[in-house]
Write an enzyme that holds these catalytic residues in place. Sequence first.
Site, PDB file in Angstrom:
ATOM      1  N   ASP A  62     -61.560 -22.997 -76.180  1.00 55.50           N
ATOM      2  CA  ASP A  62     -62.680 -22.795 -75.333  1.00 55.50           C
ATOM      3  C   ASP A  62     -62.518 -22.870 -73.980  1.00 55.50           C
ATOM      4  O   ASP A  62     -62.134 -22.974 -73.349  1.00 55.50           O
ATOM      5  CB  ASP A  62     -63.448 -24.494 -75.463  1.00 55.50           C
ATOM      6  CG  ASP A  62     -64.689 -24.876 -76.091  1.00 55.50           C
ATOM      7  OD1 ASP A  62     -64.398 -24.079 -77.057  1.00 55.50           O
ATOM      8  OD2 ASP A  62     -64.630 -26.063 -75.941  1.00 55.50           O
TER       9      ASP A  62
ATOM     10  N   ASP B  57     -69.127 -24.201 -84.841  1.00 53.56           N
ATOM     11  CA  ASP B  57     -68.112 -24.443 -85.027  1.00 53.56           C
ATOM     12  C   ASP B  57     -67.441 -24.760 -85.429  1.00 53.56           C
ATOM     13  O   ASP B  57     -67.457 -24.791 -87.174  1.00 53.56           O
ATOM     14  CB  ASP B  57     -68.955 -25.708 -83.961  1.00 53.56           C
ATOM     15  CG  ASP B  57     -67.741 -25.866 -82.324  1.00 53.56           C
ATOM     16  OD1 ASP B  57     -66.624 -25.235 -82.784  1.00 53.56           O
ATOM     17  OD2 ASP B  57     -68.013 -25.727 -82.010  1.00 53.56           O
TER      18      ASP B  57
END
Length: 407
Positions: free
Chosen positions: A227, A172
């Site tokens: 996301d 991430d």
Amino acid sequence: MERMRGSGNSVVVLLLLMFMGVSTARIMEQQGDYAEQYRRNLLANGLAMTPPMGWNSWNHFSCKIDEKMIRETADALVSTGLSKLGYTYVNIDDCWAEIARDVKGNLVPKNSTFPSGIKNLADYVHNKGLKLGIYSDAGYFTCSKTMPGSLGHEEQDAKTFASWGIDYLKYDNCNNDGTKPTVRYPVMTQALMKSGRPIFFSLCEWGDLHPALWGAKVGNSWRTTQDISDTWESMVSRADLNEFYAELARPGGWNDPDMLEVGNGGMTKDEYIVHFSIWAISKAPLLLGCDVRNMTKETMEIVANKEVIAINQDRLGVQAKKVRSEGDLEVWAGPLTGYRTAVLLVNRGAVRISMTANWDDIGIPSKSIVEARDVWEHKTLKTKFVGNLTATISSHASKMYILKPIS
Ligand SMILES: *[C@@H]1O[C@H](CO)[C@@H](O)[C@H](O)[C@H]1NC(C)=O
Ligand SMILES: *[C@@H]1O[C@H](CO)[C@@H](O)[C@H](O)[C@H]1NC(C)=O
Ligand SMILES: *[C@@H]1O[C@H](CO)[C@@H](O)[C@H](O)[C@H]1NC(C)=O
């Protein structure tokens, strides 16, 4: 860049040349077969010849994870038959580690939720013929801020992951030091390569710096979007962003519009079929994001559709494109092995309507007589088609076919 100098490794030199803007043609001259050499040198893990398939904990569980539910998920992937269809990665997302490293600087699995440790879990998952994925971050902390990131600890963490038997790393982009992703991510690529274990490297860079443009040198997949959430609007907007980079996907490295929401309850059955169809034809990773221990029959029917999975896993590995969009009506198409073409008709509008896919638009010679297989109805249509194919499609619904010229 600084972090990577001095290793005396030709891989580093090649990477530096690329980042310094030396043309690929020149490197090709120096290296012989560029495509082969280049990929082999930078991310020689041989993985992802087709898009990865499996499950990830985030979309359904966010931080509420523990070793018991990971084991149960592995059990469910096998007992439902999903593992046989290709869903083999069991991927742990954020929140699996203690907030502090140990005295030697190693990541420590969270004692309250993963008391048996990750190696133990990897052994369990491997014994079922599955693979275990884990999560870290190219920053000081992960996005949840409940555990450390790997920035500055890349080699140590890659070694740890390899020693546990990890097969996949989602990496991430939260809480970083402000340096570019093109600087931070390749450090982990190098570290994984040095770890001695082939580990699928999933860049979760959110599309900030167009990772599709540099991702193939660095990872096996790269997120092209922020996301996803479990709504129609979120899903189609990610599909659109991801489509933009279609030409940059290829065996070994794939565009990633984020994990599946099928089965989480926020969309209708038709909308989830559109979701799964777009992901499949786009050669996106098929990572389930629901609770596979508790799937409805309807969810299972969608994600276990062998014909749709086969489109995703076709060895040609070409991402489909939106070849025509007229208002709310979209035609997606992409080539498959055996001179076949996958076509997806999507109605994003509010009313049921007739839609046409023209051979001209989808790359089939205009006079070709074509046989059409409806991969959701599991039927080869009796009619043979010339020039176009027309279908009537409900609001927020779709039709997907495999077209095969028969003369
Ligand atoms: C982990 O938790 C258990 C019980 O909650 C405790 O007995 C044990 O000492 C803890 N281990 C570590 C390393 O903190
Ligand atoms: C299983 O799924 C149903 C909805 O499909 C839900 O109502 C139920 O709470 C779920 N059970 C568990 C244990 O999560
Ligand atoms: C489809 O092709 C046929 C010729 O094969 C043509 O007559 C027809 O007008 C076309 N339909 C559409 C909607 O383009």
